[in-house]
Design a protein around this motif. Structure first.
Motif, PDB file in Angstrom:
ATOM      1  N   GLU A  62       0.303  -1.058  -0.326  1.00 18.76           N
ATOM      2  CA  GLU A  62       0.336  -0.072   0.143  1.00 18.76           C
ATOM      3  C   GLU A  62       0.924   1.273  -0.177  1.00 18.76           C
ATOM      4  N   HIS A  63       2.505   1.238   1.060  1.00 20.98           N
ATOM      5  CA  HIS A  63       2.768   2.016   0.518  1.00 20.98           C
ATOM      6  C   HIS A  63       3.378   3.430  -1.317  1.00 20.98           C
ATOM      7  N   SER A  66       0.221   3.851  -3.125  1.00 23.37           N
ATOM      8  CA  SER A  66       0.128   4.933  -2.479  1.00 23.37           C
ATOM      9  C   SER A  66       1.403   6.279  -2.668  1.00 23.37           C
ATOM     10  N   GLU A  69       0.912   7.070  -6.748  1.00 24.49           N
ATOM     11  CA  GLU A  69      -0.501   7.241  -6.796  1.00 24.49           C
ATOM     12  C   GLU A  69      -0.658   8.868  -6.456  1.00 24.49           C
ATOM     13  N   VAL A  89       3.168  10.376   2.490  1.00 24.13           N
ATOM     14  CA  VAL A  89       3.167   8.462   2.141  1.00 24.13           C
ATOM     15  C   VAL A  89       4.748   8.383   2.942  1.00 24.13           C
TER      16      VAL A  89
END
Length: 219
Positions: A62-63, A66, A69, A89
């Motif tokens: 997820e890191h 993210s 993104e 992030v």
């Protein structure tokens, strides 16, 4: 390896603070007054940070996702706003890394994979194939020792050397070291097809012992 990653997180954190300090106020005929940080400087930092997150967290984490993104520019936003977003992030990943949460997640995944492989080894042994069963258990053991070396800042090598180095580093005691030496002997015999040098019971004990060691190291 972990210490190198920790150092890199700290280096990029300091670089980020230096970059943030360059924020200035500019004005344009069409854009009016706005805040500015050099886009090329931000890009260079993002490339380094993205590479670090790929290594420390994994590209499927997820890191990492993210961060990628957050790099995408939004409509009508200035460069400092975008930089603050990616930095948030990055700092979340840094906090999780320093807290040991990323290692824990990797260990959970790794433990699940190794458990599956040991189950396969057990099935092969039950079907009358002790040699491939011993080879699989040996691969799991060697791979785990490599990971322990990386975590301890040691250079991975042959199984016997890693075993000696890890014991010297205090990762485990001499009793475990001797046990791994015995397991390595079965693994080496199996790898060279010397089926007369070990028994079915040796392989059964090997699978059990490797599973127990994994429980100690990856829990």
């Amino acid at each position: 390896m972990n210490q190198q990653l920790k150092n890199r997180f700290n280096e990029l954190e300091q670089q980020a603070q230096d970059i943030a300090a360059t924020e200035s106020t500019k004005s344009g005929a069409y854009s009016g007054v706005y805040q500015h940080i050099d886009a090329d400087v931000i890009l260079g930092w993002c490339v380094k940070a993205r590479n670090l997150l790929s290594t420390a967290c994994g590209r499927e984490s997820e890191h990492f996702k993210s961060f990628v993104e957050a790099e995408e520019p939004q409509s009508y936003e200035d460069s400092p706003t975008r930089f603050k977003r990616v930095l948030s992030v990055f700092r979340a990943a840094k906090e999780d890394f320093e807290g040991g949460y990323l290692t824990t997640m990797r260990n959970l995944v790794q433990a699940e994979v190794f458990t599956t492989e040991l189950e396969q080894a057990d099935e092969l042994l039950g079907a009358g194939y002790p040699l491939p069963a011993a080879v699989i258990a040996g691969v799991v053991l060697e791979t785990t020792l490599r990971d322990l070396c990386a975590q301890s800042g040691l250079v991975p090598g042959k199984l016997s050397k890693m075993n000696d180095d890890l014991a010297k580093a205090g990762r485990y005691n001499s009793v475990v070291q001797k046990q791994i030496t015995a397991l390595a002997a079965v693994r080496n015999s199996a790898a060279h097809g010397k089926v007369d040098e070990f028994t079915r019971e040796d392989v059964k004990a090997m699978i059990r012992d490797v599973e127990r060691l994994l429980g100690m190291w990856l829990s």
